[in-house]
Design a protein around this motif. Structure first.
Motif, PDB file in Angstrom:
ATOM      1  N   TRP A   1      41.829  50.058  33.200  1.00 26.13           N
ATOM      2  CA  TRP A   1      42.544  51.195  32.600  1.00 26.13           C
ATOM      3  C   TRP A   1      42.981  52.193  33.664  1.00 26.13           C
ATOM      4  CZ3 TRP A   1      44.021  48.852  28.826  1.00 26.13           C
ATOM      5  CH2 TRP A   1      43.198  48.211  27.898  1.00 26.13           C
ATOM      6  N   LEU A   2      42.215  52.293  34.745  1.00 29.37           N
ATOM      7  CA  LEU A   2      42.627  53.152  35.849  1.00 29.37           C
ATOM      8  C   LEU A   2      43.937  52.650  36.452  1.00 29.37           C
ATOM      9  CD1 LEU A   2      42.155  55.429  37.894  1.00 29.37           C
ATOM     10  CD2 LEU A   2      40.722  53.848  39.205  1.00 29.37           C
ATOM     11  N   GLY A   3      44.047  51.337  36.623  1.00 38.70           N
ATOM     12  CA  GLY A   3      45.284  50.767  37.164  1.00 38.70           C
ATOM     13  C   GLY A   3      46.482  51.034  36.271  1.00 38.70           C
ATOM     14  N   VAL A   4      46.287  50.902  34.961  1.00 40.47           N
ATOM     15  CA  VAL A   4      47.398  51.148  34.036  1.00 40.47           C
ATOM     16  C   VAL A   4      47.782  52.624  34.058  1.00 40.47           C
ATOM     17  CG1 VAL A   4      48.181  50.954  31.659  1.00 40.47           C
ATOM     18  CG2 VAL A   4      46.677  49.203  32.598  1.00 40.47           C
ATOM     19  N   ALA A   5      46.780  53.514  34.139  1.00 38.02           N
ATOM     20  CA  ALA A   5      47.073  54.945  34.229  1.00 38.02           C
ATOM     21  C   ALA A   5      47.832  55.265  35.513  1.00 38.02           C
ATOM     22  CB  ALA A   5      45.770  55.744  34.169  1.00 38.02           C
ATOM     23  N   LYS A   6      47.408  54.659  36.626  1.00 37.57           N
ATOM     24  CA  LYS A   6      48.109  54.882  37.891  1.00 37.57           C
ATOM     25  C   LYS A   6      49.543  54.369  37.832  1.00 37.57           C
ATOM     26  CE  LYS A   6      44.248  54.919  41.208  1.00 37.57           C
ATOM     27  NZ  LYS A   6      43.619  54.172  42.328  1.00 37.57           N
ATOM     28  N   TYR A   7      49.734  53.257  37.123  1.00 30.61           N
ATOM     29  CA  TYR A   7      51.103  52.760  36.963  1.00 30.61           C
ATOM     30  C   TYR A   7      51.971  53.822  36.289  1.00 30.61           C
ATOM     31  CZ  TYR A   7      55.096  50.188  35.230  1.00 30.61           C
ATOM     32  OH  TYR A   7      56.372  49.810  34.947  1.00 30.61           O
ATOM     33  N   GLY A   8      51.413  54.483  35.276  1.00 30.68           N
ATOM     34  CA  GLY A   8      52.148  55.551  34.604  1.00 30.68           C
ATOM     35  C   GLY A   8      52.471  56.718  35.509  1.00 30.68           C
ATOM     36  N   LEU A   9      51.717  56.840  36.618  1.00 34.16           N
ATOM     37  CA  LEU A   9      51.959  57.903  37.596  1.00 34.16           C
ATOM     38  C   LEU A   9      52.785  57.422  38.780  1.00 34.16           C
ATOM     39  CD1 LEU A   9      48.344  59.404  37.635  1.00 34.16           C
ATOM     40  CD2 LEU A   9      50.371  60.441  36.612  1.00 34.16           C
ATOM     41  N   SER A  10      53.297  56.200  38.699  1.00 36.72           N
ATOM     42  CA  SER A  10      54.082  55.590  39.780  1.00 36.72           C
ATOM     43  C   SER A  10      53.266  55.425  41.049  1.00 36.72           C
ATOM     44  CB  SER A  10      55.343  56.416  40.080  1.00 36.72           C
ATOM     45  OG  SER A  10      56.104  56.616  38.919  1.00 36.72           O
ATOM     46  N   ASP A  11      51.955  55.225  40.901  1.00 38.36           N
ATOM     47  CA  ASP A  11      51.067  55.043  42.044  1.00 38.36           C
ATOM     48  C   ASP A  11      51.116  53.587  42.500  1.00 38.36           C
ATOM     49  OD1 ASP A  11      48.898  54.702  43.795  1.00 38.36           O
ATOM     50  OD2 ASP A  11      47.707  56.225  42.775  1.00 38.36           O
ATOM     51  N   PRO A  12      51.507  53.322  43.766  1.00 36.13           N
ATOM     52  CA  PRO A  12      51.610  51.925  44.224  1.00 36.13           C
ATOM     53  C   PRO A  12      50.281  51.184  44.239  1.00 36.13           C
ATOM     54  CG  PRO A  12      51.970  53.478  46.044  1.00 36.13           C
ATOM     55  CD  PRO A  12      51.948  54.283  44.789  1.00 36.13           C
ATOM     56  N   ALA A  13      49.154  51.924  44.129  1.00 36.13           N
ATOM     57  CA  ALA A  13      47.846  51.257  44.126  1.00 36.13           C
ATOM     58  C   ALA A  13      47.473  50.711  42.748  1.00 36.13           C
ATOM     59  CB  ALA A  13      46.759  52.229  44.598  1.00 36.13           C
ATOM     60  N   ALA A  14      48.332  50.914  41.765  1.00 41.08           N
ATOM     61  CA  ALA A  14      48.005  50.531  40.384  1.00 41.08           C
ATOM     62  C   ALA A  14      47.659  49.056  40.265  1.00 41.08           C
ATOM     63  CB  ALA A  14      49.166  50.887  39.463  1.00 41.08           C
ATOM     64  N   MET A  15      48.520  48.206  40.820  1.00 40.53           N
ATOM     65  CA  MET A  15      48.316  46.770  40.676  1.00 40.53           C
ATOM     66  C   MET A  15      47.033  46.304  41.373  1.00 40.53           C
ATOM     67  SD  MET A  15      50.606  45.783  38.686  1.00 40.53           S
ATOM     68  CE  MET A  15      52.304  45.761  38.155  1.00 40.53           C
ATOM     69  N   GLN A  16      46.695  46.969  42.467  1.00 40.52           N
ATOM     70  CA  GLN A  16      45.480  46.585  43.194  1.00 40.52           C
ATOM     71  C   GLN A  16      44.245  46.783  42.314  1.00 40.52           C
ATOM     72  OE1 GLN A  16      45.424  48.823  46.849  1.00 40.52           O
ATOM     73  NE2 GLN A  16      47.481  48.163  47.422  1.00 40.52           N
ATOM     74  N   ASP A  17      44.216  47.902  41.570  1.00 39.24           N
ATOM     75  CA  ASP A  17      43.077  48.160  40.693  1.00 39.24           C
ATOM     76  C   ASP A  17      42.983  47.119  39.588  1.00 39.24           C
ATOM     77  OD1 ASP A  17      42.119  50.395  42.047  1.00 39.24           O
ATOM     78  OD2 ASP A  17      43.428  51.765  40.961  1.00 39.24           O
ATOM     79  N   ILE A  18      44.131  46.777  39.015  1.00 42.79           N
ATOM     80  CA  ILE A  18      44.108  45.803  37.923  1.00 42.79           C
ATOM     81  C   ILE A  18      43.735  44.419  38.445  1.00 42.79           C
ATOM     82  CG2 ILE A  18      45.437  44.784  36.032  1.00 42.79           C
ATOM     83  CD1 ILE A  18      47.205  47.284  36.089  1.00 42.79           C
ATOM     84  N   GLU A  19      44.256  44.067  39.619  1.00 37.25           N
ATOM     85  CA  GLU A  19      43.878  42.787  40.224  1.00 37.25           C
ATOM     86  C   GLU A  19      42.377  42.757  40.529  1.00 37.25           C
ATOM     87  OE1 GLU A  19      45.450  40.106  40.486  1.00 37.25           O
ATOM     88  OE2 GLU A  19      47.600  40.425  40.797  1.00 37.25           O
ATOM     89  N   ALA A  20      41.822  43.898  40.977  1.00 37.34           N
ATOM     90  CA  ALA A  20      40.383  43.970  41.245  1.00 37.34           C
ATOM     91  C   ALA A  20      39.594  43.771  39.954  1.00 37.34           C
ATOM     92  CB  ALA A  20      40.035  45.310  41.876  1.00 37.34           C
ATOM     93  N   ALA A  21      40.093  44.342  38.852  1.00 30.91           N
ATOM     94  CA  ALA A  21      39.431  44.153  37.561  1.00 30.91           C
ATOM     95  C   ALA A  21      39.468  42.688  37.143  1.00 30.91           C
ATOM     96  CB  ALA A  21      40.103  45.024  36.502  1.00 30.91           C
ATOM     97  N   ARG A  22      40.611  42.068  37.358  1.00 29.34           N
ATOM     98  CA  ARG A  22      40.765  40.651  36.993  1.00 29.34           C
ATOM     99  C   ARG A  22      39.806  39.781  37.811  1.00 29.34           C
ATOM    100  NH1 ARG A  22      45.005  36.854  38.760  1.00 29.34           N
ATOM    101  NH2 ARG A  22      45.379  35.278  37.170  1.00 29.34           N
ATOM    102  N   ALA A  23      39.721  40.057  39.120  1.00 27.54           N
ATOM    103  CA  ALA A  23      38.799  39.302  39.974  1.00 27.54           C
ATOM    104  C   ALA A  23      37.350  39.522  39.535  1.00 27.54           C
ATOM    105  CB  ALA A  23      38.991  39.726  41.431  1.00 27.54           C
ATOM    106  N   GLY A  24      37.048  40.752  39.104  1.00 28.75           N
ATOM    107  CA  GLY A  24      35.693  41.047  38.648  1.00 28.75           C
ATOM    108  C   GLY A  24      35.305  40.251  37.424  1.00 28.75           C
ATOM    109  N   TYR A  25      36.201  40.183  36.460  1.00 32.10           N
ATOM    110  CA  TYR A  25      35.912  39.402  35.253  1.00 32.10           C
ATOM    111  C   TYR A  25      35.798  37.913  35.571  1.00 32.10           C
ATOM    112  CZ  TYR A  25      36.310  43.299  31.982  1.00 32.10           C
ATOM    113  OH  TYR A  25      36.088  44.467  31.282  1.00 32.10           O
ATOM    114  N   LEU A  26      36.606  37.468  36.528  1.00 28.45           N
ATOM    115  CA  LEU A  26      36.488  36.071  36.945  1.00 28.45           C
ATOM    116  C   LEU A  26      35.106  35.801  37.538  1.00 28.45           C
ATOM    117  CD1 LEU A  26      39.940  35.188  38.573  1.00 28.45           C
ATOM    118  CD2 LEU A  26      38.821  33.957  36.704  1.00 28.45           C
ATOM    119  N   SER A  27      34.596  36.763  38.322  1.00 27.87           N
ATOM    120  CA  SER A  27      33.273  36.581  38.929  1.00 27.87           C
ATOM    121  C   SER A  27      32.170  36.542  37.870  1.00 27.87           C
ATOM    122  CB  SER A  27      32.994  37.708  39.928  1.00 27.87           C
ATOM    123  OG  SER A  27      32.760  38.936  39.253  1.00 27.87           O
TER     124      SER A  27
END
Length: 638
Positions: free
Chosen positions: A109-135
């Motif tokens: 949700w932090l990544g999605v919120a950052k996307y709404g703020l045009s923060d280029p780090a948004a995708m990194q947070d969501i990818e980190a979440a995805r990797a976490g669930y995979l683990s």
């Protein structure tokens, strides 16, 4: 704070896990008192149903009683109502206290919120979440996050990347006991299909989604599908039906507190009112939207600029659209960036600044030519209609004719895939033909091609589809012996079919003189056009790095080859000369030497630049470097 224990055997917990949120809210809402876990579950169920106002109190109550999950979901609520800055601050403050699944959910949700703020780090947070669930081995939530990424990449205009993620997620989501994530993925698939021009396929997916939504029976789900039904009307040419549904859609979205649908309907309605001269009404709609949604989207900013233009103020509209272009680039939203450049061109044209108009238009067209075949008209159809007068003017400009053809006549001039690549099985054909060591890769595997004209024919057909053998041999062999050229052409064609497959080249037209093209089931990437695209995006160092030598450098020159080589050389050197002038004006002499050297690598005969390099190097270069530059000049003169 801690996360309350979850009891999977509890009937309400089971119902919540199955997406039966209406049942959960009815039963928990009827209780006189609730535990912290029950408050959290009530708040989350209401949040999932889009009942944002009603979800706030139970979430805050559970937070106050120490429920960490409620705290994470409160950040999700802030994000959902457009409070992206508050959501990001809340979730970032919460992260240090989280571990395991809750930490990964907060990152999502932090990544999605950052996307709404045009923060280029948004995708990194969501990818980190995805990797976490995979683990954690949680393939269900991983699929849900893959869909989240797909939806955001789609919003950025990365349609192929979004489709790939969605293809990965859908099979898993179809097995999910909770049908809501699958329905959400269907919505994104519909959006993809509509954007790519596949209206019939979108209608079929909409039918599947309708059947699934009827099982859930809540208004928010129906609203999201209704928005897509309305957009389908626009894409299939039913403009009156589209406009006729906007007011009702907007009102329903306001009632249900769905800010995304409300923004969509408001932007479309304001755009329509402005087009029809109802400027005051259009401004009222936009004012109401801006009061509800604090963080203005790229779409809202673009519509606002068009309202300014239609009110007769092209100069201010140009300024607004330039800011949209810059913000789009920061976000990586290249589709919106291209749209902004196209409209910037029209603003400049309306200001009678034709040189500036052509500059913006060239950039937009070069980028559009790199999209999958057909997407330019599918995505920017309304904008292209708006700027018809500008395009008519551009067609009288000889330098723009090739790029106009590439972008709007549906050839594959720049890096990109065929229209069918998104929704059918395709092979990727990578043609690296710059310099004297060409290479072809098919689906990532290098191909053992030996004949020099084999590479040439593939590159030629990527740029010039539907050509007969006389046209091909005239352009590639020039004035050479016709019989020898014809024989060489046949040998190269046989090698292509033997090494790459019999269906890689297709023929159409008269049997006696067929036209040749690369199969529409093959996605083509051409390194020469990658260079042009990087120049168009202003990524000059990357473009210089990607330029590894002349186009098909092993072949003797013909008029057509000379044209391709000159276009590349001129595109790169013009961009570098502009950078060089800026460096001179700023007194950056070391940069002047570097840029001059880059120009001379591409165009060794630019003696003016060579003299400038020597003159500047005398002041800023080492004796060894200066001696090397002098030696290079002597060799060139000799």
């Amino acid at each position: 704070m801690k996360r309350a224990p979850v009891h999977p055997t509890d009937p309400l917990e089971l119902a919540f896990g199955q997406g039966k949120y209406t049942l959960v809210t009815q039963q928990l809402g009827a209780l006189a008192t609730r535990s912290a876990r029950q408050e959290a579950m009530l708040g989350m169920a209401r949040l999932r149903l889009g009942q944002f106002s009603a979800s706030e109190i139970p979430l805050l109550t559970a937070m106050g009683r120490g429920d960490l999950e409620a705290s994470v979901e409160y950040g999700n609520l802030l994000r959902a109502v457009g409070e992206h800055r508050r959501a990001a601050a809340h979730l970032e403050a919460l992260l240090p206290s989280l571990s395991g699944e809750l930490r990964f959910r907060a990152l999502r949700w932090l990544g999605v919120a950052k996307y709404g703020l045009s923060d280029p780090a948004a995708m990194q947070d969501i990818e980190a979440a995805r990797a976490g669930y995979l683990s954690l081995g949680d393939t269900v939530t991983t699929a849900r996050i893959s869909h989240t990424l797909a939806a955001l990449y789609f919003a950025l205009g990365e349609i192929q990347k979004a489709k790939k993620l969605l293809d990965q997620a859908l099979p898993q989501l179809q097995q999910d006991q909770n049908p809501r994530p699958l329905l959400s993925a269907y919505n994104t698939l519909i959006d993809l299909q509509l954007e790519a021009g596949f209206s019939d396929e979108a209608a079929e997916t909409l039918h599947l989604a309708d059947e699934l939504a009827q099982q859930l029976g809540d208004e928010t789900t129906q609203l999201k599908l209704e928005a897509r039904r309305v957009y389908l009307m626009l894409k299939t040419g039913d403009y009156s039906g589209f406009v006729g549904h906007l007011e009702a859609l907007r009102a329903k979205a306001e009632d249900l507190e769905d800010l995304n649908i409300y923004a969509f309907a408001s932007n479309q309605l304001a755009n329509h009112l402005s087009r029809t001269g109802q400027h005051a009404s259009a401004l009222r709609v936009m004012a109401q939207l801006n009061a509800k949604v604090r963080e203005r989207s790229l779409e809202t900013l673009t519509v606002s600029a068009m309202l300014t233009l239609r009110r007769g103020d092209p100069a201010n509209a140009l300024g607004e659209l330039t800011q949209v272009r810059q913000r789009s680039e920061r976000m990586g939203a290249y589709l919106d960036a291209t749209r902004a450049s196209l409209l910037c061109a029209y603003c400049a044209y309306r200001m009678n600044d034709h040189a500036l108009a052509m500059q913006h238009l060239t950039l937009a067209l070069q980028e559009m030519a790199g999209w999958p075949l057909g997407q330019a008209r599918g995505t920017l159809g309304r904008e292209l209609k708006d700027v018809e007068e500008l395009l008519a003017y551009a067609r009288m400009t000889p330098e723009l004719l090739p790029v106009l053809s590439a972008a709007l006549e549906e050839s594959t001039l720049l890096l990109g895939a065929q229209r069918d690549d998104l929704f059918s099985e395709t092979a990727l054909l990578e043609l690296n033909v710059l310099g004297t060591q060409p290479q072809v890769l098919l689906s990532g595997v290098p191909s053992a091609l030996k004949l020099p004209y084999t590479y040439a024919i593939l590159a030629y057909l990527a740029l010039e589809p539907r050509r007969n053998r006389h046209e091909i041999t005239a352009d590639l062999w020039g004035d050479h012996d016709g019989a020898k050229a014809g024989n060489s052409f046949r040998q190269a064609l046989m090698e292509i079919r033997r090494v790459l497959g019999p269906d890689i080249i297709v023929m159409e037209g008269a049997h006696q003189l067929p036209q040749y093209s690369i199969s529409p089931k093959v996605a083509v990437q051409l390194d020469s056009q990658r260079v042009l695209q990087l120049v168009a995006r202003g990524e000059i160092p990357a473009a210089v790095s990607a330029y590894t030598g002349p186009f098909l450098g092993r072949l003797p020159e013909t008029d057509w080859l000379e044209m391709q080589r000159d276009a590349l050389k001129q595109s790169l050197t013009n961009a570098l000369h502009a950078e060089l002038r800026q460096a001179q004006l700023r007194g950056e002499e070391r940069r002047v030497v570097v840029l001059a050297s880059a120009i001379l690598e591409i165009d060794p005969d630019d003696f003016e630049v060579e003299d400038l390099r020597l003159e500047t190097a005398q002041r800023v270069s080492s004796p060894v470097e200066y001696a090397r530059f002098e030696s290079q000049k002597k060799r060139r003169l000799n």
